[in-house]
Design an enzyme around this catalytic site. Sequence first.
Site, mmCIF file in Angstrom:
data_model
loop_
_atom_site.group_PDB
_atom_site.id
_atom_site.type_symbol
_atom_site.label_atom_id
_atom_site.label_comp_id
_atom_site.label_asym_id
_atom_site.label_seq_id
_atom_site.Cartn_x
_atom_site.Cartn_y
_atom_site.Cartn_z
ATOM 1 N N ARG A 350 0.813 -1.221 0.000
ATOM 2 C CA ARG A 350 0.000 0.000 0.000
ATOM 3 C C ARG A 350 0.847 1.271 0.000
ATOM 4 O O ARG A 350 0.336 2.350 -0.299
ATOM 5 C CB ARG A 350 -0.935 0.010 1.214
ATOM 6 C CG ARG A 350 -2.138 -0.896 1.052
ATOM 7 C CD ARG A 350 -3.091 -0.760 2.231
ATOM 8 N NE ARG A 350 -3.442 0.623 2.540
ATOM 9 C CZ ARG A 350 -4.391 1.336 1.916
ATOM 10 N NH1 ARG A 350 -5.077 0.790 0.910
ATOM 11 N NH2 ARG A 350 -4.658 2.585 2.286
ATOM 12 N N GLU A 367 -0.581 8.870 4.469
ATOM 13 C CA GLU A 367 -0.699 9.861 5.536
ATOM 14 C C GLU A 367 0.537 10.759 5.578
ATOM 15 O O GLU A 367 1.539 10.497 4.918
ATOM 16 C CB GLU A 367 -0.904 9.142 6.876
ATOM 17 C CG GLU A 367 -2.225 8.385 6.942
ATOM 18 C CD GLU A 367 -2.401 7.602 8.222
ATOM 19 O OE1 GLU A 367 -3.556 7.372 8.607
ATOM 20 O OE2 GLU A 367 -1.389 7.214 8.840
ATOM 21 N N PHE A 373 0.447 5.509 11.503
ATOM 22 C CA PHE A 373 -0.276 4.368 10.960
ATOM 23 C C PHE A 373 0.237 3.950 9.584
ATOM 24 O O PHE A 373 0.708 2.846 9.398
ATOM 25 C CB PHE A 373 -1.784 4.662 10.910
ATOM 26 C CG PHE A 373 -2.430 4.646 12.265
ATOM 27 C CD1 PHE A 373 -3.032 3.499 12.745
ATOM 28 C CD2 PHE A 373 -2.429 5.778 13.065
ATOM 29 C CE1 PHE A 373 -3.622 3.470 14.002
ATOM 30 C CE2 PHE A 373 -3.012 5.766 14.321
ATOM 31 C CZ PHE A 373 -3.610 4.616 14.796
ATOM 32 N N GLU A 374 0.169 4.840 8.606
ATOM 33 C CA GLU A 374 0.505 4.431 7.243
ATOM 34 C C GLU A 374 1.127 5.601 6.497
ATOM 35 O O GLU A 374 0.443 6.423 5.913
ATOM 36 C CB GLU A 374 -0.755 3.944 6.510
ATOM 37 C CG GLU A 374 -0.466 3.280 5.179
ATOM 38 C CD GLU A 374 -1.725 2.726 4.541
ATOM 39 O OE1 GLU A 374 -1.724 1.534 4.165
ATOM 40 O OE2 GLU A 374 -2.722 3.479 4.409
ATOM 41 N N GLN A 375 2.442 5.670 6.548
ATOM 42 C CA GLN A 375 3.135 6.701 5.779
ATOM 43 C C GLN A 375 4.136 6.047 4.839
ATOM 44 O O GLN A 375 4.773 5.050 5.175
ATOM 45 C CB GLN A 375 3.829 7.712 6.692
ATOM 46 C CG GLN A 375 4.954 7.171 7.541
ATOM 47 C CD GLN A 375 5.877 8.267 8.030
ATOM 48 O OE1 GLN A 375 6.373 9.075 7.243
ATOM 49 N NE2 GLN A 375 6.097 8.319 9.329
#
Length: 535
Positions: A350, A367, A373-375
């Site tokens: 992702r 992000e 969380f999700e960078q």
Amino acid sequence: MIRNPILPGFNPDPSICRVGEDYYIATSTFEWYPGVQIHHSRDLVNWTLVRRPLERASQLDMRGNPDSCGVWAPCLSHADGRFWLVYTDVKRFDGNFKDAHNYIVTADTIESAWSDPVYVNSSGFDPSLFHDDDGRKWFLNMQWNHRTQSYGGQPKSPAFDGILLQEWDAASGTLVGPIRNIFAGTELGLVEGPHLFRRNGWYYLTTAEGGTGYDHAVTMARSRTIEGPYDLHPDRYLITSKDHPEASLQRAGHGQYVETPDGAAYHTHLCGRPLPPQRRCTLGRETALQKCSWKDDGWLYLADGGPVPAVDVSAPTDVASERPQTCLYDFDETSLPADFQWLRTPEPDRIFSLADRPGHLRLYGRESIGAWFEQALVARRQEHHAFRAETVVEFTPDTYQQVAGLTHYYNRHKFHALAVTLDEKLGRVVTILSCPGDFPHGRLEFPVGAGETIGEGPVELAMEIRHNDLRFYHRSGGETQWQAFGPVLDAGVVSDQGGRGEHGSFTGAFCGVFAFDTSGRAKAADFDRFRYMPL
């Protein structure tokens, strides 16, 4: 000679294990994914990264873990024909609680796929597994006491409530029998990082004390029985620089004992190499190795005497160091180069791909930079006090919420970034985002304002770190000369001591590439290469 640190850059909490003539060291990776670094050597001089075993969601999912949480202090061992790895996944940092969950995974070989984890306990962090001569196994960890004013950045000794010991039943995958608190530590406090080994009828216990800062130490004790009581080493501390600010290797502590096949004694430890004038360790906590000797009193001592670790140490064999220098990554392979990691998520598809545009590392903006969380941030360790990093990016943002570029990164509050984005008036621009410290507010700064207009096509980005100073460069549109860009920035804040200071964070500096898209449209940025060069 062994030249310390043997694992330069962010490689803390070294657990060492010998199998035959092969040595392995496991180190902490905190919020960086995949979890746990394992290096291999056959001579104790040259070390090669061979595995990061915690590589799938069933083993490790750190989305939402705060900075400096995640995988703490793994312990690597070999028994019953397989490798055992014990690790903690810490879910909270600030405040009175840690929420530290301990697990065990196993594998037949270091390079093979490791098992799904078996949960052990959550009573504290820094676990280890000791395989006794009679076949019984014992699990150790420090015990965390939340009933004290132990806040992140201001640790207090009462929270570190001794070393717990309990038998581990491998057949049932459970702890059995009584829980014993076998060691309270010394007046130095903050006792953690336990490791047991047995020799000549004695159980020897080494622990880390004094915190991760300049008072760090390896404390040693022994007992005739595994449950104690444990008597302290005549010098109390086997390895420490706490009373020697002039020593090259500072913050020395937290390590493990190992013997060569012919019985020569060595001990790993973490260390830091501070830069003047503020004594900030921009390379984080690194791994070092000391030669030791056993004396007639049955205690282990550093070979050169005293507790202060040496930079140059005698090796078991006469070999030369073969450390690589300049590294060029062209992203032509289908997998990420081994030097690189990303943050927290077990779903890397992702945030990046090497297949969607062959020959490029494609990042999908998720992000913001510094998200928990999700960078999309892919980076490698800083291993030298002076280095240059270069990359080239193709990126066509259509809003200022889409940003991609090159970063010198520690955590969400300590980084500098050279970025390509869009400005409503200037068009596509190159600019700088800077967050020079996590205290008191951690606000983003813009040293060049909206930035400088650049034309279409690829943009080359570079940065040079020279000790405490950082300078960005860029060029595009067929330019042959690099253009210095923006002011000289404080690279020293990208360190353990930056921001709120000692014990506020304790990982290490990375250099790498990033992309974010806070519009939620996952705008892609393509990076053609990355070069890391010591200066």
